[in-house]
Design an enzyme around this catalytic site. Structure first.
Site, PDB file in Angstrom:
ATOM      1  N   GLY A 179       0.791  -1.226   0.000  1.00  0.00           N
ATOM      2  CA  GLY A 179       0.000   0.000   0.000  1.00  0.00           C
ATOM      3  C   GLY A 179       0.827   1.282   0.000  1.00  0.00           C
ATOM      4  O   GLY A 179       0.285   2.379   0.054  1.00  0.00           O
ATOM      5  N   ASP A 221      -6.306   0.135 -17.117  1.00  0.00           N
ATOM      6  CA  ASP A 221      -6.549   0.812 -15.841  1.00  0.00           C
ATOM      7  C   ASP A 221      -5.793   2.136 -15.764  1.00  0.00           C
ATOM      8  O   ASP A 221      -6.014   2.911 -14.843  1.00  0.00           O
ATOM      9  CB  ASP A 221      -6.167  -0.088 -14.658  1.00  0.00           C
ATOM     10  CG  ASP A 221      -4.737  -0.590 -14.752  1.00  0.00           C
ATOM     11  OD1 ASP A 221      -4.415  -1.275 -15.738  1.00  0.00           O
ATOM     12  OD2 ASP A 221      -3.940  -0.287 -13.852  1.00  0.00           O
TER      13      ASP A 221
HETATM   14  P1  AMP Z   1       0.031   0.695 -11.482  1.00  0.00           P
HETATM   15  O1  AMP Z   1       1.024  -0.174 -12.137  1.00  0.00           O
HETATM   16  O2  AMP Z   1       0.638   1.785 -10.619  1.00  0.00           O
HETATM   17  O3  AMP Z   1      -1.006   1.235 -12.415  1.00  0.00           O
HETATM   18  O4  AMP Z   1      -0.725  -0.232 -10.412  1.00  0.00           O
HETATM   19  C1  AMP Z   1      -1.465  -1.359 -10.795  1.00  0.00           C
HETATM   20  C2  AMP Z   1      -2.255  -1.859  -9.621  1.00  0.00           C
HETATM   21  O5  AMP Z   1      -1.394  -2.309  -8.583  1.00  0.00           O
HETATM   22  C3  AMP Z   1      -3.168  -0.829  -8.985  1.00  0.00           C
HETATM   23  O6  AMP Z   1      -4.344  -1.476  -8.598  1.00  0.00           O
HETATM   24  C4  AMP Z   1      -2.376  -0.369  -7.786  1.00  0.00           C
HETATM   25  O7  AMP Z   1      -3.207   0.131  -6.780  1.00  0.00           O
HETATM   26  C5  AMP Z   1      -1.682  -1.648  -7.366  1.00  0.00           C
HETATM   27  N1  AMP Z   1      -0.434  -1.397  -6.630  1.00  0.00           N
HETATM   28  C6  AMP Z   1       0.729  -0.931  -7.126  1.00  0.00           C
HETATM   29  N2  AMP Z   1       1.659  -0.830  -6.155  1.00  0.00           N
HETATM   30  C7  AMP Z   1       1.080  -1.243  -5.013  1.00  0.00           C
HETATM   31  C8  AMP Z   1       1.506  -1.384  -3.652  1.00  0.00           C
HETATM   32  N3  AMP Z   1       2.757  -1.078  -3.269  1.00  0.00           N
HETATM   33  N4  AMP Z   1       0.621  -1.860  -2.755  1.00  0.00           N
HETATM   34  C9  AMP Z   1      -0.626  -2.194  -3.108  1.00  0.00           C
HETATM   35  N5  AMP Z   1      -1.094  -2.077  -4.364  1.00  0.00           N
HETATM   36  C10 AMP Z   1      -0.266  -1.618  -5.305  1.00  0.00           C
HETATM   37 MG    MG Z   2      -2.542   2.229 -12.481  1.00  0.00          MG
END
Ligand code: AMP
Ligand code: MG
Length: 494
Positions: free
Chosen positions: A132, A258
């Site tokens: 998180g 997303d």
């Molecule tokens: P992103 O690659 O930043 O678009 O993230 C893809 C998904 O992974 C999203 O649902 C984010 O909320 C989740 N996510 C990325 N990093 C973390 C983290 N450190 N803890 C929890 N969820 C994460």
């Molecule tokens: Mg994202």
């Protein structure tokens, strides 16, 4: 530590509304950010704060840091994590805000409604195996690149602040933890619609579509088929957006569904970067092994992402599935033309062409082919075309380029405009400076390893007016990296 609603911050200018809460409850979970140990402001965006109606004198303070870290809720906030899904590198997954909390929608003095989101704010029901949290380097990176994109005039989410949480995060090593305050027209994504279609009923998709129309495209509500008009408008915005990326050499890096905002803003800066040497196959992201999101692949991938969006809207387009598919197909088919038109318009401006001629496409393509052969610097090659003194570099010594330049100059003479007029247009469309990766990495390293923010602040200042020639003292910021400093990969950096 528990979270309390702040009563001291009313003078700050918080003016929240929480329209997302009116959506069916499958679309979010209400929960507060997880407090952090010792929040400290690392960087704060005074001018954005003012635009939002927030008083920097109140917010750019230790108490402001408590708010921007999620330890204290501003008045009127109703924190929640959004549910969404997405196609990641082609595969469908249920996702959601795993490390972000939407505080609410700030209504600005100008009457705009923008999401205020904390990114890196702790675990949520959507965190899967993640902690998180976010590391300082990647949050500063998003701050820097999003603000640079804004200065370039490209639709983007903005960055209000980064706070150091005082808590390390474990990645390959221990890194300082941080929270970014992200400001966006909304966080509705193609993936939000995929979630609604997969998890909800057609009624849920309709509510979401009506919400998106209300929030972003109110004119569309008056059309005969508002849902078709929503699709067409979203397609037009994405086509314009990706054309603008290509015109400045931007590579998003993770164009999963997303990360595609329905409002047409660039969103979710991860392993993104600007191209130095021109090569359409350029990939930076360390996780993009197939080159799915390579520079020149961004338009077809955008169309692919929009196809996923269109699929979710089918039941709303027409009761008869066949005619719904036909409508969607027709809308999607318009993508390439829309993209091409914006890109050509932009390229003409980059070359100072003020009218349209058949041969322009060949003129543009031939220049790009020469640049690719010579690995010429994308930004500087364009910027220097309008330079008054001869430039001494490989491109300008090249025979094919010299022939091309004669053709171009002849083309310019035909339009009968003064050199000054042409140069003005070119300068407004060819950045004198971009956030070059080696500069970005250098600034982030200084901030992360030595707590020295001076390089980052200087870089931000230089990038704030990208279409103005650099001061003599800052000329080094336009230079491409020497071979030893070339960056071949950028990391998703969670
Ligand atoms: P992103 O690659 O930043 O678009 O993230 C893809 C998904 O992974 C999203 O649902 C984010 O909320 C989740 N996510 C990325 N990093 C973390 C983290 N450190 N803890 C929890 N969820 C994460
Ligand atoms: Mg994202």
């Amino acid at each position: 530590m528990s979270i309390s609603q702040s009563t001291h911050q009313t003078q700050t200018g918080w003016n929240f509304d929480n329209s997302y809460l009116k959506l069916p409850d499958i679309f979010y979970r209400q929960l507060p950010p997880v407090p952090v140990r010792t929040p400290q402001l690392v960087i704060f965006n005074d001018s954005l704060a003012e635009q939002l109606g927030l008083d920097p004198q109140n917010l750019n303070t230790p108490q402001g840091a408590e708010i921007l870290a999620g330890n204290l809720l501003p008045p009127g906030a109703a924190p929640l994590a959004q549910a969404y899904a997405g196609h990641q590198f082609g595969g469908f997954t249920m996702l959601g805000d795993g490390r972000a909390i939407l505080l609410g929608e700030q209504i600005t003095p100008g009457g705009e409604r923008v999401d205020i989101q904390l990114k890196g704010s702790g675990q949520t029901p959507f965190s899967r195996r993640g902690d998180g949290r976010a590391a300082l380097g990647p949050m500063l990176r998003e701050y820097l690149i999003s603000e640079a994109m804004f200065a370039l005039g490209i639709p983007t989410s903005r960055s209000l602040a980064v706070v150091d949480t005082g808590e390390p995060v474990r990645r390959e090593t221990l890194l300082p933890g941080a929270i970014l305050t992200r400001v966006a027209a909304s966080h509705l994504r193609v993936g939000t619609f995929e979630y609604a279609a997969r998890r909800g009923s057609t009624a849920d998709v309709k509510i979401l579509a009506d919400y998106a129309i209300w929030r972003h495209y109110p004119d569309v509500a008056r059309q005969d088929n508002p849902y078709l008009a929503l699709l067409e408008t979203a397609i037009a915005r994405q086509a314009e957006l990706v054309a603008q990326w290509l015109l400045v050499g931007f590579i998003h890096g993770v164009m999963n569904t997303d990360n595609v905002a329905i409002a047409g803003e660039t969103i979710d800066y991860g392993p993104c970067a600007f191209m130095d040497a021109y090569n359409p196959a350029t990939v930076f992201s360390s996780i993009d092994h197939q080159g799915r999101y390579a520079f020149a692949n961004q338009p077809p991938i955008t169309q692919w992402n929009l196809t996923r969006f269109a699929e979710t809207l089918l039941p709303l387009l027409d009761k008869q599935q066949e005619s719904a598919i036909e409508m969607a197909q027709q809308a999607l088919d318009s993508f390439s033309d829309k993209f091409r038109r914006t890109w050509l318009q932009g390229m003409r401006k980059k070359l100072g062409l003020m009218d349209e001629q058949e041969d322009d496409v060949a003129l543009i393509d031939d220049l790009l082919a020469i640049m690719q052969r010579l690995r010429a610097d994308y930004s500087n090659s364009f910027r220097d075309l309008a330079g008054e003194q001869l430039t001494d570099n490989e491109l300008h010594r090249d025979g094919a380029f010299q022939d091309w330049r004669k053709r171009w100059q002849w083309r310019l003479e035909q339009q009968g405009q003064s050199f000054n007029t042409v140069k003005k247009i070119m300068d407004r469309n060819n950045p004198a400076v971009i956030p070059r990766n080696h500069r970005v990495e250098e600034a982030l390293a200084a901030a992360e390893k030595d707590g020295n923010l001076q390089p980052l602040e200087h870089l931000l200042r230089v990038l704030a007016t990208p279409y103005t020639d650099l001061d003599a003292a800052d000329l080094a910021y336009r230079e491409p990296p020497p071979p030893s400093q070339r960056v071949y990969q950028t990391f998703c950096g969670t």
